[in-house]
Design a protein around this motif. Sequence first.
Motif, short mmCIF file in Angstrom:
data_model
loop_
_atom_site.label_atom_id
_atom_site.label_comp_id
_atom_site.label_asym_id
_atom_site.label_seq_id
_atom_site.Cartn_x
_atom_site.Cartn_y
_atom_site.Cartn_z
N PHE A 116 69.54 63.53 3.32
CA PHE A 116 69.77 64.94 3.58
C PHE A 116 68.94 65.52 4.73
N ALA A 117 67.78 65.00 4.97
CA ALA A 117 66.81 65.64 5.87
C ALA A 117 67.00 65.25 7.32
N GLU A 118 66.42 66.06 8.18
CA GLU A 118 66.38 65.77 9.61
C GLU A 118 65.00 66.10 10.15
N ASP A 119 64.71 65.60 11.32
CA ASP A 119 63.41 65.81 11.93
C ASP A 119 63.31 67.22 12.52
N VAL A 120 62.19 67.87 12.27
CA VAL A 120 61.87 69.17 12.88
C VAL A 120 60.42 69.10 13.34
N THR A 121 60.05 70.05 14.18
CA THR A 121 58.65 70.17 14.58
C THR A 121 58.13 71.49 14.05
N TYR A 122 57.12 71.42 13.19
CA TYR A 122 56.53 72.62 12.58
C TYR A 122 55.23 72.92 13.31
N THR A 123 55.09 74.17 13.79
CA THR A 123 53.89 74.57 14.50
C THR A 123 53.25 75.77 13.81
N PRO A 124 52.11 75.57 13.15
CA PRO A 124 51.40 76.71 12.55
C PRO A 124 50.92 77.67 13.65
N LYS A 125 50.74 78.93 13.31
CA LYS A 125 50.34 79.96 14.27
C LYS A 125 49.10 79.53 15.06
N ALA A 126 48.13 79.00 14.40
CA ALA A 126 46.88 78.62 15.06
C ALA A 126 46.64 77.12 14.93
N GLY A 127 47.71 76.33 15.09
CA GLY A 127 47.54 74.91 14.90
C GLY A 127 48.37 74.08 15.86
#
Length: 115
Positions: free
Chosen positions: A21-32
């Motif tokens: 079901f899943a796919e690749d994403v890029t998660y960027t925290p506000k200060a990270g």
Amino acid sequence: MSFKAKLAEDMAKTFLNGEEFAEDVTYTPKAGMPKAIKAVINRKRLDPAYEDTGRTLINQAELFVANDATAGVVSINKGGDTVSFAEAVGGAVISWVVADILNQDEGFWHLLVQK
């Protein structure tokens, strides 16, 4: 094995499996720093509840990501964190802002994102 442990295992092996079901994403925290993770994405037009019945929400999507330090994220900053993925499968990757936390438990974050 406990029920919660079995659910966590299913989350990792089935729902957040790129072959399922899943796919690749890029998660960027506000200060990270940006982090590549797996997410289940609902790209369809969302229907608002109650007083806005009959209207649709465009430029938004829902994501399910792991509530896990290794495979996902452990904290969310609404309005500050961003997630990058294609608006349409196979399309160009764009940046989405985390607008709301729709639900959260020990295994998943259910997020509303908007472009």
